[in-house]
Design an enzyme around this catalytic site. Structure first.
Site, mmCIF file in Angstrom:
data_model
loop_
_atom_site.group_PDB
_atom_site.id
_atom_site.type_symbol
_atom_site.label_atom_id
_atom_site.label_comp_id
_atom_site.label_asym_id
_atom_site.label_seq_id
_atom_site.Cartn_x
_atom_site.Cartn_y
_atom_site.Cartn_z
ATOM 1 N N ASP A 55 5.796 2.428 2.415
ATOM 2 C CA ASP A 55 4.902 1.289 2.647
ATOM 3 C C ASP A 55 4.063 1.617 3.883
ATOM 4 O O ASP A 55 4.582 1.649 5.009
ATOM 5 C CB ASP A 55 5.757 0.033 2.871
ATOM 6 C CG ASP A 55 4.930 -1.233 3.028
ATOM 7 O OD1 ASP A 55 3.734 -1.129 3.384
ATOM 8 O OD2 ASP A 55 5.496 -2.323 2.816
ATOM 9 N N HIS A 56 2.780 1.836 3.669
ATOM 10 C CA HIS A 56 1.941 2.297 4.788
ATOM 11 C C HIS A 56 1.684 1.190 5.807
ATOM 12 O O HIS A 56 1.157 1.443 6.889
ATOM 13 C CB HIS A 56 0.617 2.843 4.238
ATOM 14 C CG HIS A 56 0.004 3.897 5.105
ATOM 15 N ND1 HIS A 56 0.445 4.190 6.376
ATOM 16 C CD2 HIS A 56 -1.031 4.746 4.882
ATOM 17 C CE1 HIS A 56 -0.292 5.146 6.889
ATOM 18 N NE2 HIS A 56 -1.192 5.505 6.008
ATOM 19 N N ARG A 57 2.060 -0.057 5.471
ATOM 20 C CA ARG A 57 1.936 -1.112 6.491
ATOM 21 C C ARG A 57 2.982 -0.922 7.576
ATOM 22 O O ARG A 57 2.825 -1.380 8.707
ATOM 23 C CB ARG A 57 2.142 -2.495 5.850
ATOM 24 C CG ARG A 57 1.086 -2.866 4.836
ATOM 25 C CD ARG A 57 1.466 -4.144 4.113
ATOM 26 N NE ARG A 57 2.763 -4.018 3.458
ATOM 27 C CZ ARG A 57 3.413 -5.024 2.869
ATOM 28 N NH1 ARG A 57 2.885 -6.232 2.874
ATOM 29 N NH2 ARG A 57 4.572 -4.830 2.289
ATOM 30 N N PRO A 84 0.852 -1.196 0.000
ATOM 31 C CA PRO A 84 0.000 0.000 0.000
ATOM 32 C C PRO A 84 0.890 1.248 0.000
ATOM 33 O O PRO A 84 1.501 1.585 1.008
ATOM 34 C CB PRO A 84 -0.812 -0.123 1.297
ATOM 35 C CG PRO A 84 -0.063 -1.090 2.158
ATOM 36 C CD PRO A 84 0.846 -1.902 1.294
ATOM 37 N N ILE A 111 5.047 2.223 7.795
ATOM 38 C CA ILE A 111 5.346 3.623 8.110
ATOM 39 C C ILE A 111 4.052 4.436 8.156
ATOM 40 O O ILE A 111 3.225 4.370 7.236
ATOM 41 C CB ILE A 111 6.308 4.187 7.039
ATOM 42 C CG1 ILE A 111 7.660 3.453 7.129
ATOM 43 C CG2 ILE A 111 6.490 5.692 7.196
ATOM 44 C CD1 ILE A 111 8.514 3.591 5.896
#
Ligand code: CAO
Length: 464
Positions: free
Chosen positions: A436-438, A260, A440
């Protein structure tokens, strides 16, 4: 006159108290001779109990989860006028005493209601035979599971019956039924490819595969693009993709689908840095290389990664652990005639700016010449994609998985900046950090680019 018959569990060997695992009929349903009424399951095998003759089910005496033994009544069947129980001697004789007739019918039913497993064993499919042999262990497992379930919760209610008209039990062997049950497949939805539409194990497997791929289409895959004959609209020519083009396509597609992405935009005032770079340019040229802005950016990124360790990390395979790396190897996207390559500058944190500039020139030259070795493209912890030499105001770079962030750099330009009560011209560099929003959060990304911009804004801080 229609006659009522008690359909009983036939001789099932030495087993008592076996489970009723399926009930195919309900009161009011019409059944044909030999149509399956229920399935029972012992430790060793599943058996279907067929109707001894055509007729109407008046009453179903058992439910899923009940225990039955030889002789247990399972269904009261009203046989059709003139119907004979298949092979029944009683039916052939004229009007015997009712009691005798029923005993006879019951005995004949026992004889004729040969458990269908015998038929199954004659099925031609080799895999079905192998499956029957394997069933014992699977049955034992299943039995244990059932026992555990029963201990843990009340006996499950029978399945909601479907209306009699719609109730036409699928034609399948007990072993196939069990296989389908284990996979949670409703055989009513499976097309049989065996004789007379019989459902084989392979049909269940095909059904499961098709459902899995349907789910895949719904969840992960993209709807196919339309196939268009572009030649219809004008002249065209085809050009094969290079090996690097194809590898890049696969990698960016994989990253795009797995990660993501969010991109944080920021700006760095690099006016002073650019002045410093120019004043040192001559010295580096004398050494035989160009002191590019990218060398400073590499150093500033290493410093920022040290302050924000989550950006210098990868998720492990389980997705539950973050692997934080204590080394700072930065990949740099290089535009080559054969496609995009990302050579890696190792240990950026311990190298000086001149050293980085020299290495960058050397490795990007080898990338363009197609002379990179495996070590040159391995071990990156973070990447930079600099398009500033070409142009553009901003872009959203794709993360080079399994890294968790990439910095895109667009073209620096002079902009008016309000300082000390007036607008002053400053060289402003656009920064584009995809992360990577998982791993950060947005706040961390904003802090990262703010920190990076502060290092680029005052390069003395790089020495701290
Ligand atoms: N803003 C303004 N000018 C810039 C700049 C920026 N952000 N970055 C570089 N420049 C200038 C340089 O100062 C240089 O100017 P001079 O010739 O006047 O000194 C000129 O642009 C050319 O720089 P360069 O491209 O030769 O050198 P570099 O160190 O900036 O870049 C490299 C090296 C390998 C990154 C570059 O050659 C390259 O291949 N870039 C393309 C990367 C790419 O394709 N990324 C996309 C990947 S897909 O996401």
């Amino acid at each position: 006159m229609p006659k009522l018959t008690e359909v009983r569990v036939p001789d099932i060997g030495d087993f008592d108290n076996v489970d009723v695992v399926e009930v195919f009929v309900e009161a009011g349903a019409h059944v044909d001779a030999e149509q399956s009424l229920i399935t029972i399951e012992s430790e060793k095998a599943s058996l279907e109990i067929p109707a001894p003759a055509a007729g109407t089910v008046k009453e179903v005496k058992v439910s899923v989860g009940d225990k039955v033994s030889e002789g247990s009544v399972i269904v009261i069947l009203e046989m059709e006028d003139g119907t004979e129980e298949a092979g029944s001697d009683a039916a052939k004789k004229e009007e015997p005493a009712r009691e005798n007739k029923e005993k006879k019918a019951s005995a004949d039913a026992k004889k004729k209601q040969q458990p269908k497993v015998a038929e199954d064993e004659q099925e031609p499919e080799a895999d079905e035979k192998a499956e029957t042999e394997d069933d014992t262990e699977a049955d034992e497992d299943q039995e244990e599971e059932r026992e555990e379930e029963k201990a843990a919760k009340p006996r499950p209610a029978p399945e909601t019956p479907t209306p009699p008209a719609a109730r036409s039990p699928a034609h399948a062997s007990p072993s196939v039924r069990r296989f389908a049950r284990e996979l949670g497949v409703d055989l009513d939805h499976v097309d049989g490819s065996g004789p007379k539409g019989r459902i084989l194990k392979g049909d269940v497997q095909t059904f499961v595969k098709s459902r899995v791929s349907e789910d895949g289409r719904g969840t992960f895959s993209l709807p196919p693009l339309p196939q268009i004959d572009f030649g219809k609209f004008g002249e065209v020519e085809s050009e094969p993709l290079t090996k690097i083009n194809k590898l890049t396509a696969r990698n960016v597609h994989r990253s795009w689908l797995h990660i993501p992405h969010v991109t944080q935009f920021d700006e760095a005032d690099i006016t002073d840095l650019e002045e410093f770079r120019k004043t040192n340019q001559k010295e580096s040229e004398a050494k035989g290389f160009k002191l590019t802005f990218l060398a400073f950016l590499l150093k500033a990124c290493a410093g920022t990664l040290r302050s924000f360790p989550r950006f210098n990390a990868s998720l492990d395979e389980s997705g539950e652990q973050l692997v934080l790396k204590h080394y700072f190897n930065i990949g740099v996207a290089v535009d080559t005639p054969r496609g995009l390559l990302v050579p890696v500058i190792h240990e950026v944190d311990v190298k000086g700016i001149f050293e980085l500039a020299e290495e960058l020139a050397e490795i990007s030259g080898r990338a363009r010449a197609g002379k990179l070795g495996p070590k040159d493209i391995q071990g990156a912890t973070f990447s930079i994609s600099s398009l500033g030499g070409i142009g553009g105001t901003a872009f959203t770079p794709i993360i080079n998985a399994p890294e968790v962030a990439i910095l895109g750099v667009a073209r620096a330009s002079m902009k008016p900046v309000y300082r000390g009560g007036q607008f002053v011209p400053r060289l402003i560099l656009p920064l584009c950090l995809s992360y990577d929003h998982r791993v950060i959060d947005g706040a961390a990304a904003a802090r990262f680019t703010t920190h990076l911009a502060s290092l680029l804004g005052d390069i003395r801080r790089l020495a701290l």
